[in-house]
Motif scaffolding. Structure first.
Motif, mmCIF file in Angstrom:
data_model
loop_
_atom_site.group_PDB
_atom_site.id
_atom_site.type_symbol
_atom_site.label_atom_id
_atom_site.label_comp_id
_atom_site.label_asym_id
_atom_site.label_seq_id
_atom_site.Cartn_x
_atom_site.Cartn_y
_atom_site.Cartn_z
ATOM 1 N N ASP A 1 -4.057 -4.900 -12.254
ATOM 2 C CA ASP A 1 -4.591 -4.102 -13.370
ATOM 3 C C ASP A 1 -4.550 -2.604 -13.113
ATOM 4 O O ASP A 1 -4.793 -1.824 -14.027
ATOM 5 C CB ASP A 1 -6.058 -4.506 -13.670
ATOM 6 N N GLY A 2 -4.300 -2.212 -11.864
ATOM 7 C CA GLY A 2 -4.230 -0.795 -11.535
ATOM 8 C C GLY A 2 -2.802 -0.359 -11.297
ATOM 9 O O GLY A 2 -2.153 0.235 -12.158
ATOM 10 N N MET A 3 -2.305 -0.722 -10.122
ATOM 11 C CA MET A 3 -0.973 -0.257 -9.695
ATOM 12 C C MET A 3 0.130 -0.605 -10.704
ATOM 13 O O MET A 3 0.978 0.230 -11.019
ATOM 14 C CB MET A 3 -0.678 -0.902 -8.340
ATOM 15 N N LEU A 4 0.120 -1.811 -11.229
ATOM 16 C CA LEU A 4 1.211 -2.202 -12.141
ATOM 17 C C LEU A 4 1.022 -1.653 -13.550
ATOM 18 O O LEU A 4 1.891 -1.818 -14.411
ATOM 19 C CB LEU A 4 1.354 -3.734 -12.204
ATOM 20 N N LYS A 5 -0.131 -1.004 -13.779
ATOM 21 C CA LYS A 5 -0.399 -0.449 -15.121
ATOM 22 C C LYS A 5 -0.384 1.075 -15.107
ATOM 23 O O LYS A 5 -0.782 1.706 -16.083
ATOM 24 C CB LYS A 5 -1.773 -0.926 -15.629
ATOM 25 N N LEU B 1 -4.179 8.304 11.713
ATOM 26 C CA LEU B 1 -5.122 7.490 10.944
ATOM 27 C C LEU B 1 -5.435 8.149 9.602
ATOM 28 O O LEU B 1 -5.561 9.370 9.520
ATOM 29 C CB LEU B 1 -6.430 7.286 11.718
ATOM 30 N N ALA B 2 -5.519 7.329 8.549
ATOM 31 C CA ALA B 2 -5.777 7.862 7.205
ATOM 32 C C ALA B 2 -6.742 6.946 6.462
ATOM 33 O O ALA B 2 -6.391 6.306 5.462
ATOM 34 C CB ALA B 2 -4.458 7.983 6.440
ATOM 35 N N PRO B 3 -8.004 6.849 6.975
ATOM 36 C CA PRO B 3 -8.952 5.915 6.345
ATOM 37 C C PRO B 3 -9.291 6.328 4.915
ATOM 38 O O PRO B 3 -9.442 7.512 4.634
ATOM 39 C CB PRO B 3 -10.185 6.000 7.248
ATOM 40 N N SER B 4 -9.413 5.334 4.042
ATOM 41 C CA SER B 4 -9.785 5.628 2.652
ATOM 42 C C SER B 4 -11.279 5.848 2.506
ATOM 43 O O SER B 4 -11.733 6.382 1.498
ATOM 44 C CB SER B 4 -9.388 4.459 1.737
ATOM 45 N N TRP C 1 -5.283 4.610 -8.810
ATOM 46 C CA TRP C 1 -6.508 4.688 -8.004
ATOM 47 C C TRP C 1 -6.149 4.961 -6.555
ATOM 48 O O TRP C 1 -5.304 4.268 -5.984
ATOM 49 C CB TRP C 1 -7.295 3.379 -8.102
ATOM 50 N N LEU C 2 -6.780 5.957 -5.965
ATOM 51 C CA LEU C 2 -6.548 6.320 -4.558
ATOM 52 C C LEU C 2 -5.066 6.579 -4.278
ATOM 53 O O LEU C 2 -4.588 6.353 -3.181
ATOM 54 C CB LEU C 2 -7.053 5.218 -3.607
ATOM 55 N N ALA C 3 -4.326 7.008 -5.273
ATOM 56 C CA ALA C 3 -2.876 7.188 -5.068
ATOM 57 C C ALA C 3 -2.358 8.454 -5.726
ATOM 58 O O ALA C 3 -1.197 8.526 -6.114
ATOM 59 C CB ALA C 3 -2.127 5.964 -5.606
ATOM 60 N N LYS C 4 -3.226 9.455 -5.870
ATOM 61 C CA LYS C 4 -2.788 10.722 -6.473
ATOM 62 C C LYS C 4 -1.722 11.363 -5.591
ATOM 63 O O LYS C 4 -1.909 11.486 -4.376
ATOM 64 C CB LYS C 4 -3.970 11.698 -6.586
ATOM 65 N N PRO C 5 -0.579 11.770 -6.154
ATOM 66 C CA PRO C 5 0.434 12.397 -5.309
ATOM 67 C C PRO C 5 -0.035 13.744 -4.763
ATOM 68 O O PRO C 5 -0.729 14.484 -5.451
ATOM 69 C CB PRO C 5 1.626 12.579 -6.250
ATOM 70 N N VAL C 6 0.340 14.019 -3.510
ATOM 71 C CA VAL C 6 -0.033 15.298 -2.894
ATOM 72 C C VAL C 6 1.055 16.324 -3.211
ATOM 73 O O VAL C 6 2.238 15.977 -3.189
ATOM 74 C CB VAL C 6 -0.069 15.177 -1.338
ATOM 75 N N PRO C 7 0.677 17.583 -3.509
ATOM 76 C CA PRO C 7 1.706 18.596 -3.752
ATOM 77 C C PRO C 7 2.509 18.860 -2.479
ATOM 78 O O PRO C 7 1.970 18.732 -1.374
ATOM 79 C CB PRO C 7 0.920 19.843 -4.149
ATOM 80 N N ALA D 1 0.837 -1.196 0.000
ATOM 81 C CA ALA D 1 0.000 0.000 0.000
ATOM 82 C C ALA D 1 0.876 1.252 0.000
ATOM 83 O O ALA D 1 0.553 2.248 -0.664
ATOM 84 C CB ALA D 1 -0.909 -0.015 1.216
ATOM 85 N N ALA D 2 1.992 1.198 0.724
ATOM 86 C CA ALA D 2 2.925 2.331 0.738
ATOM 87 C C ALA D 2 3.546 2.502 -0.643
ATOM 88 O O ALA D 2 3.603 3.617 -1.185
ATOM 89 C CB ALA D 2 4.001 2.106 1.791
ATOM 90 N N ALA D 3 3.994 1.403 -1.236
ATOM 91 C CA ALA D 3 4.621 1.470 -2.562
ATOM 92 C C ALA D 3 3.635 2.026 -3.602
ATOM 93 O O ALA D 3 4.014 2.777 -4.502
ATOM 94 C CB ALA D 3 5.114 0.088 -2.971
ATOM 95 N N ARG D 4 2.349 1.672 -3.443
ATOM 96 C CA ARG D 4 1.315 2.157 -4.376
ATOM 97 C C ARG D 4 1.224 3.680 -4.340
ATOM 98 O O ARG D 4 1.029 4.332 -5.372
ATOM 99 C CB ARG D 4 -0.034 1.518 -3.996
ATOM 100 N N LYS D 5 1.389 4.254 -3.133
ATOM 101 C CA LYS D 5 1.338 5.719 -3.006
ATOM 102 C C LYS D 5 2.671 6.365 -3.370
ATOM 103 O O LYS D 5 2.720 7.525 -3.783
ATOM 104 C CB LYS D 5 1.007 6.096 -1.552
ATOM 105 N N GLN D 6 3.763 5.639 -3.151
ATOM 106 C CA GLN D 6 5.088 6.224 -3.398
ATOM 107 C C GLN D 6 5.405 6.307 -4.896
ATOM 108 O O GLN D 6 6.082 7.247 -5.341
ATOM 109 C CB GLN D 6 6.171 5.381 -2.707
ATOM 110 N N ALA D 7 4.959 5.313 -5.668
ATOM 111 C CA ALA D 7 5.342 5.250 -7.091
ATOM 112 C C ALA D 7 4.963 6.527 -7.853
ATOM 113 O O ALA D 7 5.819 7.088 -8.569
ATOM 114 C CB ALA D 7 4.741 4.007 -7.742
#
Ligand code: FAD
Length: 403
Positions: free
Chosen positions: A387-391, A355-358, A395-401, A303-309
């Motif tokens: 089909d999401g993260m590896l492509k 806490l950071a609930p989705s 989803w739910l992983a927009k980088p924050v400014p 989940a961390a890697a999904r947001k970091q990429a």
């Protein structure tokens, strides 16, 4: 060989970053260095150990996940020379780069527990931390009818800090269903001093511990195993403690990736030393790192890697264009704690354990066991991964400014 962007490691973080880069700039010259022919969805291994997924559901060929247009260098990195923008491969080749992204995961240090390696996969000793062993966990759960089952957790940091507990709760859930739980002594030996690092999730976990009658042993660290004689030894504050077992589930001690640890990229602990927001290296401005090999103090999770990429993709392209980093990673990590077959406590938090609930709590309250969270893990997250993260679908992983 020279590539504009070189990614070391084609696991979850490496492939996700390659996909996120290409999504932003198609036709970019990217190479991924990855020696393995298989790509694993490791979060699925808990479900394999619990008899819910087959191991094959958690593995695809590396070729099938490599984004099209990326050069796959099927080799191992043997060293980094960031002063000369170059990476050495085990096969003797050198690859140079404009920008390097390190995503080589962490190292499972099985050998640090005396007697463990030779008995893994037999004598009742197993671990969900290996693809080939997770099915043995389920085999043991089904076979064990009475006796003692030990579950261990080494010192932090480890990947998916909840995984040792998840293995235990799913085993207990099955024994409860079979009516054998009362005849099995279950012990959780945790090298740390708390059940879970974010306090809001502890009450639901303690209820689970009480429901299954689990004995908790804190600051109890597995140091030695004698598989054939079914004995394990733990270092505790009161000296070494010996326990007999019928089943032993081990979470191995974990370290920084060996090649990273022996390079100029490492911090004192052996992890690639990066800024915790931009994920840029502390000393080499054209180097980034993410995933389990990085020094950031988040929970080491997919989940961390999904947001970091997406953060790395954004900041790496800015760097190539001679601009400042614009995206920040907030430390998000997630741990779906499988408290029973069918229910999950969904821990989601950022740096500092905030806490950071989705989802809003009326949809899904992560601090309580929920069927919806189980469906998320069992049905939604695998396709979100493949089909999401590896492509490069973020989803739910927009980088924050950067704030
Ligand atoms: P990896 O996916 O491990 O990839 C590292 C890659 O680097 C590998 O492909 C490796 O072959 C390659 N590599 C290593 N050395 C070299 C080298 N010298 N040269 C070139 N390549 C190299 N996360 C969650 O979010 N939720 C969960 O429920 C969850 N459960 C888990 C349960 C278990 C049992 C385990 C083991 C993990 C779990 N995780 C979970 C954690 C998650 O799987 C990891 O955090 C994630 O895979 C990290 O991605 P990564 O790319 O950093 O590392």
């Amino acid at each position: 060989m020279h590539h504009k962007i070189l990614i070391a490691g084609g696991g979850s973080a490496g492939i996700a970053t390659a996909a996120s880069l290409l999504k932003r700039r198609s036709g970019l010259d990217i190479a991924v260095i990855e020696p393995r022919g298989e790509h694993f969805y490791q979060p699925g291994w808990t479900m394999v150990g619990g008899g819910i997924f087959s191991k094959e559901q958690t593995c695809r060929s590396e070729a099938s996940v490599m984004p099209s247009g990326v050069n796959w260098i099927k080799a191992s990195v043997s060293g980094f020379d960031p002063d000369n923008n170059s990476v050495a491969l085990k096969n003797g080749t050198t690859v140079t780069y404009d920008l390097l992204i390190v995503a080589m995961g962490n190292r499972l240090a099985w050998e640090e527990i005396e007697g463990l390696e030779e008995t893994l996969g037999k004598n009742g000793v197993t671990s969900n931390y290996r693809y080939d062993l997770a099915p043995y966990t389920w085999e043991l759960v089904q076979k064990t009818r009475r006796g003692r089952a030990l579950f261990t957790q080494p010192p932090m940091p480890i990947k998916c800090a909840g995984a040792p507990q998840k293995a235990m709760y799913l085993s207990c859930s099955e024994w409860e269903k079979q009516g054998t739980l009362g005849d099995i002594d279950v012990e959780f030996h945790n090298a740390g001093g708390v059940l879970f690092g974010v306090k809001e999730y502890v009450p639901a976990l303690m209820e689970t511990v009480e429901r299954y009658g689990i004995d908790l042993a804190f600051t109890s660290n597995l140091v030695r195993v004698d598989g054939p004689n079914h004995k394990a030894w733990f270092k505790t504050e009161d000296g070494e403690v010996e326990r007999d077992f019928d089943m032993l589930h081990v979470c191995p001690p974990q370290r920084g990736n060996q090649v990273v640890a022996h390079s100029a990229l490492a911090d004192d602990a052996g992890y690639a030393e990066v800024d915790q927001a931009t994920l840029r290296h502390a000393r080499f401005e054209n180097v980034f790192a993410l995933g389990d090999c990085g020094s950031t103090p988040n929970a080491k999770t997919m989940a961390a890697a999904r947001k970091q990429a997406p953060v790395v993709a954004t900041n790496a392209l800015a760097q190539l264009d001679g601009k400042s980093a614009t995206a920040a990673y907030d430390g998000y990590g997630s741990c779906p704690l499988t408290v029973e077959n069918g229910k999950i406590v969904l821990a989601e938090f950022t740096y500092g354990g905030n806490l950071a609930p989705s989802f809003p709590s009326w949809v899904l309250d992560g601090t309580k066991p929920s069927k919806l969270a189980w469906r998320l893990k069992a049905q939604a997250l695998p396709p979100i991964y493949w089909d999401g993260m590896l492509k490069g679908r973020e989803w739910l992983a927009k980088p924050v400014p950067i704030g």
